[in-house]
Design a protein around this motif. Structure first.
Motif, PDB file in Angstrom:
ATOM      1  N   GLY A 126       0.813  -1.052  -0.117  1.00  9.14           N
ATOM      2  CA  GLY A 126       0.103  -0.001  -0.060  1.00  9.14           C
ATOM      3  C   GLY A 126       0.762   1.232   0.154  1.00  9.14           C
ATOM      4  N   ALA A 127       1.585   1.752   0.981  1.00  8.44           N
ATOM      5  CA  ALA A 127       2.452   2.713   1.238  1.00  8.44           C
ATOM      6  C   ALA A 127       3.548   2.943   0.262  1.00  8.44           C
ATOM      7  CB  ALA A 127       2.810   2.979   2.705  1.00  8.44           C
ATOM      8  N   MET A 128       4.356   1.851   0.115  1.00  5.78           N
ATOM      9  CA  MET A 128       5.548   2.027  -0.888  1.00  5.78           C
ATOM     10  C   MET A 128       5.307   1.719  -2.187  1.00  5.78           C
ATOM     11  SD  MET A 128       8.983   0.219   0.422  1.00  5.78           S
ATOM     12  CE  MET A 128      10.171  -0.594  -0.801  1.00  5.78           C
ATOM     13  N   LEU A 129       4.618   0.621  -2.524  1.00  5.23           N
ATOM     14  CA  LEU A 129       4.395   0.487  -3.954  1.00  5.23           C
ATOM     15  C   LEU A 129       3.244   1.284  -4.710  1.00  5.23           C
ATOM     16  CD1 LEU A 129       5.099  -3.241  -4.001  1.00  5.23           C
ATOM     17  CD2 LEU A 129       6.828  -1.288  -4.697  1.00  5.23           C
ATOM     18  N   ILE A 130       2.065   1.198  -3.848  1.00  9.99           N
ATOM     19  CA  ILE A 130       0.805   1.946  -4.757  1.00  9.99           C
ATOM     20  C   ILE A 130       0.878   3.502  -4.437  1.00  9.99           C
ATOM     21  CG2 ILE A 130      -1.514   2.015  -4.605  1.00  9.99           C
ATOM     22  CD1 ILE A 130      -1.576  -1.239  -4.301  1.00  9.99           C
ATOM     23  N   GLU A 131       1.009   3.943  -2.889  1.00 13.76           N
ATOM     24  CA  GLU A 131       0.888   5.260  -2.925  1.00 13.76           C
ATOM     25  C   GLU A 131       2.444   5.939  -3.484  1.00 13.76           C
ATOM     26  OE1 GLU A 131      -0.169   5.335   1.096  1.00 13.76           O
ATOM     27  OE2 GLU A 131      -2.241   5.048   0.771  1.00 13.76           O
ATOM     28  N   LEU A 160       1.189   9.482 -11.578  1.00 11.55           N
ATOM     29  CA  LEU A 160       0.340   8.438 -10.976  1.00 11.55           C
ATOM     30  C   LEU A 160       0.257   8.119  -9.687  1.00 11.55           C
ATOM     31  CD1 LEU A 160      -2.159   6.813 -11.660  1.00 11.55           C
ATOM     32  CD2 LEU A 160      -0.790   5.038 -12.157  1.00 11.55           C
ATOM     33  N   SER A 161       1.975   7.924  -9.288  1.00  5.20           N
ATOM     34  CA  SER A 161       2.028   7.590  -7.824  1.00  5.20           C
ATOM     35  C   SER A 161       1.830   8.849  -6.853  1.00  5.20           C
ATOM     36  CB  SER A 161       3.385   7.444  -7.706  1.00  5.20           C
ATOM     37  OG  SER A 161       4.005   7.217  -6.278  1.00  5.20           O
ATOM     38  N   ILE A 162       2.162  10.195  -7.407  1.00  4.43           N
ATOM     39  CA  ILE A 162       1.673  11.401  -6.548  1.00  4.43           C
ATOM     40  C   ILE A 162       0.350  11.566  -6.470  1.00  4.43           C
ATOM     41  CG2 ILE A 162       1.784  13.919  -6.931  1.00  4.43           C
ATOM     42  CD1 ILE A 162       4.558  13.758  -8.287  1.00  4.43           C
ATOM     43  N   ILE A 167      -4.568  11.434  -3.413  1.00  3.66           N
ATOM     44  CA  ILE A 167      -6.115  10.855  -3.218  1.00  3.66           C
ATOM     45  C   ILE A 167      -6.224  10.001  -1.706  1.00  3.66           C
ATOM     46  CG2 ILE A 167      -7.687   8.946  -3.863  1.00  3.66           C
ATOM     47  CD1 ILE A 167      -7.005   9.742  -6.911  1.00  3.66           C
ATOM     48  N   SER A 168      -5.141   9.339  -1.562  1.00  7.59           N
ATOM     49  CA  SER A 168      -4.931   8.782  -0.035  1.00  7.59           C
ATOM     50  C   SER A 168      -5.090   9.659   0.921  1.00  7.59           C
ATOM     51  CB  SER A 168      -3.811   7.832   0.013  1.00  7.59           C
ATOM     52  OG  SER A 168      -3.753   7.069   0.917  1.00  7.59           O
ATOM     53  N   LEU A 174     -10.828  13.018   5.228  1.00  6.95           N
ATOM     54  CA  LEU A 174     -12.235  13.439   5.148  1.00  6.95           C
ATOM     55  C   LEU A 174     -13.182  12.311   5.498  1.00  6.95           C
ATOM     56  CD1 LEU A 174     -12.587  15.060   1.611  1.00  6.95           C
ATOM     57  CD2 LEU A 174     -12.653  16.222   3.850  1.00  6.95           C
ATOM     58  N   GLY A 175     -12.262  10.835   5.396  1.00  7.64           N
ATOM     59  CA  GLY A 175     -13.196   9.482   5.752  1.00  7.64           C
ATOM     60  C   GLY A 175     -13.409   9.488   7.275  1.00  7.64           C
ATOM     61  N   ILE A 176     -14.676   8.963   7.656  1.00  3.96           N
ATOM     62  CA  ILE A 176     -15.211   8.880   8.863  1.00  3.96           C
ATOM     63  C   ILE A 176     -14.124   8.336   9.844  1.00  3.96           C
ATOM     64  CG2 ILE A 176     -16.841   7.727  10.241  1.00  3.96           C
ATOM     65  CD1 ILE A 176     -18.639   7.732   8.069  1.00  3.96           C
ATOM     66  N   ASN A 177     -13.265   7.346   9.400  1.00  2.00           N
ATOM     67  CA  ASN A 177     -12.397   6.662  10.221  1.00  2.00           C
ATOM     68  C   ASN A 177     -11.120   6.895   9.858  1.00  2.00           C
ATOM     69  OD1 ASN A 177     -14.210   5.552  12.224  1.00  2.00           O
ATOM     70  ND2 ASN A 177     -14.674   3.960  10.783  1.00  2.00           N
TER      71      ASN A 177
END
Length: 193
Positions: A126-131, A160-162, A167-168, A174-177
């Motif tokens: 998640g953090a290293m490869l996708i984000e 795309l990574s940026i 977005i993340s 903004l997300g509830i949790n």
């Protein structure tokens, strides 16, 4: 309609969720400490090879490819240790140094402790490869990966990574949790410790 929305938000909001500001400060602490920890050995190697005193990730492109690969592997191993192995220590489960200082921790969505699989999904996938832009070690990985791609493709993946990182951050804010993309991937949340 407004009362129904507020009722739904209050019903679905976890009262133990870490506040955004605590997450931000934990991220900043981990970014700096993690960057130093992950970069120390690779930067020393680059300095020895290039005889330069000021080291940047771009300077790594000037050393032989086999040494770049060694630096990348060392960086990723150190990142796995800092971001994945340390948080599995039973004395501070779910916490990097930044999270420990800010008194927050990562748990599964059901509140149980994270496992190695959870933390690898969250931090590496998640953090290293996708984000990508939210962790420093991903710069080493991208540096190697981009050498096998045409320039336009590596630039597109960089942008795309940026975009995914932005977005993340917005989703987390903004997300509830306050769950970011890497939390959704690993089915985790960050709570008050």
């Amino acid at each position: 309609m407004k009362n129904n929305l507020l009722s739904w938000i209050n019903k679905n909001r976890d009262p133990n969720i870490a506040p955004n500001l605590k997450r931000l400060f934990a991220f900043i602490i981990d970014y700096f400490i993690g960057s130093i920890f992950v970069s120390f050995i690779p930067m020393i190697l680059v300095s020895i090879i290039t005889q330069e005193k000021v080291i940047t990730v771009n300077l790594m492109k000037t050393i032989p490819f086999d040494m770049q690969l060694i630096c990348c592997i060392v960086s990723i191993v150190l990142a796995v240790y800092y971001y994945c192995i340390i948080p599995l220590n039973p004395t501070h489960l779910g916490q990097t140094l930044g999270k420990r200082i800010m008194k927050i921790k990562v748990v599964k969505m059901n509140g149980s402790n994270i496992t190695l699989t959870d933390i690898l999904k969250r931090e590496i996938l998640g953090a290293m490869l996708i984000e990508g832009e939210t962790t420093f070690p991903s710069a080493y990985f991208r540096n190697i990966l981009y050498q096998f791609m045409p320039a336009f493709l590596s630039q597109a993946l960089g942008w795309l990574s940026i975009i995914i990182s932005i977005i993340s951050i917005v989703v987390g804010y903004l997300g509830i949790n306050h769950r970011m993309i890497h939390d959704f991937i690993a089915d985790t949340k960050v709570i008050k410790a």
